[in-house]
Design a protein around this motif. Structure first.
Motif, mmCIF file in Angstrom:
data_model
loop_
_atom_site.group_PDB
_atom_site.id
_atom_site.type_symbol
_atom_site.label_atom_id
_atom_site.label_comp_id
_atom_site.label_asym_id
_atom_site.label_seq_id
_atom_site.Cartn_x
_atom_site.Cartn_y
_atom_site.Cartn_z
ATOM 1 N N THR A 32 19.489 1.200 -51.663
ATOM 2 C CA THR A 32 19.474 2.390 -52.516
ATOM 3 C C THR A 32 18.549 3.442 -51.918
ATOM 4 O OG1 THR A 32 19.410 3.116 -54.834
ATOM 5 C CG2 THR A 32 17.575 1.731 -54.082
ATOM 6 N N GLY A 33 18.900 4.705 -52.146
ATOM 7 C CA GLY A 33 18.115 5.819 -51.634
ATOM 8 C C GLY A 33 18.278 6.056 -50.152
ATOM 9 N N ALA A 34 19.339 5.517 -49.561
ATOM 10 C CA ALA A 34 19.538 5.612 -48.107
ATOM 11 C C ALA A 34 20.633 6.606 -47.759
ATOM 12 C CB ALA A 34 19.892 4.239 -47.545
ATOM 13 N N SER A 35 20.578 7.108 -46.542
ATOM 14 C CA SER A 35 21.624 7.978 -46.003
ATOM 15 C C SER A 35 22.231 7.304 -44.785
ATOM 16 C CB SER A 35 21.045 9.338 -45.598
ATOM 17 O OG SER A 35 22.041 10.150 -44.998
ATOM 18 N N PHE A 36 23.540 7.079 -44.830
ATOM 19 C CA PHE A 36 24.258 6.416 -43.747
ATOM 20 C C PHE A 36 24.984 7.465 -42.912
ATOM 21 C CE2 PHE A 36 23.306 3.148 -46.675
ATOM 22 C CZ PHE A 36 23.270 1.959 -45.971
#
Length: 274
Positions: A245-249
């Motif tokens: 959660t809270g990640a950018s891929f």
């Protein structure tokens, strides 16, 4: 503080999803990918009803339900009510994918405030309100959920001629992190997926083979396919991503890695033009 169970605690996989801007391109690929996993899908479009109906047929061909609604994010509060309508028809929403968006190709000094605001309204305000509506349904249901926003490499890096688009995408990146913090106690994960150049109608590359689109400045040497973005979204909707959660891929073929390398090889100043 109590933590709500995630969707995988009840059935292993989500049952319902809403994908905005699913009439073509990345949104369509995401809707079809989720349907392939047995998820009923709510599909929204802005102008292309025929495209949305074609997406719905592909979703139904996977043996699941599809519901279609027009979504006009130039009036975000009214437009976001479509999330409530689709959640009602589908029996809830376990996954929201914010994919609807627009952009510009104009320098900031030449841009009207109306143009600036229209892009921010659709790309940032619209995604916020859709996320807010979907999260309210998820919290009320008490089963957790997933919110996934399609941003862009311009969540992380600028581009000449795209001031409101870049501002909106960077804002979505920060919004993703805030929502991840605020919604974690409800078992809702929030992440973004940041594509590079993908062969879609938005980039003027409808029905082309990305393997034939030569891009020397991209380490993988080509554009991307919408399905390559959709596969990352589909992963984030599964139990396997329950602790993410809270990640950018970033899905860009290595484009963002090329900043210093590419700048040293530029032979003219064409980059200054939109």
């Amino acid at each position: 503080m109590t933590t709500a169970p995630l969707p995988e605690d009840r059935s292993g996989l989500p049952r319902t999803a809403i994908v905005t801007g699913a009439d073509s391109g990345i949104g369509k690929a995401v809707a079809v990918a989720l349907a392939g996993g047995g998820v009923d899908v709510g599909i929204t479009y802005h102008e292309d009803r025929d495209g949305a109906d074609r997406t719905a047929r592909e979703v139904r061909d996977a043996g699941v339900r599809a519901a279609v609604r027009r979504l006009d994010l130039t009036d975000p509060p009214a437009g976001a009510a479509v999330v409530d309508e689709l959640a009602g028809e589908l029996g809830g929403v376990d996954v929201l994918v914010n994919c609807a968006g627009t952009g510009t190709a104009q320098k900031a000094l030449e841009m009207s405030f109306d143009t600036w605001r229209s892009v921010l309204s659709v790309d940032l305000d619209g995604a916020f309100l859709c996320s807010q509506r979907a999260a309210a349904h998820m919290v009320d249901a008490g089963r957790g959920g997933r919110i996934i926003t399609i941003t862009s490499v311009h969540e992380h890096a600028p581009r000449v001629g795209a001031a409101p688009y870049c501002a909106a995408k960077a804002g979505l990146g920060a919004l993703t992190k805030v929502l991840a913090l605020e919604l974690a106690e409800h078992g809702i994960t929030v992440n973004s997926v940041a594509p590079g150049e993908i062969s879609t109608p938005m980039t003027g590359q409808e029905d082309v083979d990305p393997r034939e689109q030569r891009r020397p400045g991209v380490p993988l040497g080509r554009t991307g396919h919408a399905r390559e973005v959709a596969s990352v979204v589909a992963f984030l909707a599964t139990p396997a991503a329950g602790y993410v959660t809270g990640a950018s891929f970033v899905v860009d073929g290595g484009m963002l890695l090329m900043g210093p390398q590419a700048s040293s090889l530029l032979a003219d100043e064409q980059w200054r033009q939109p």
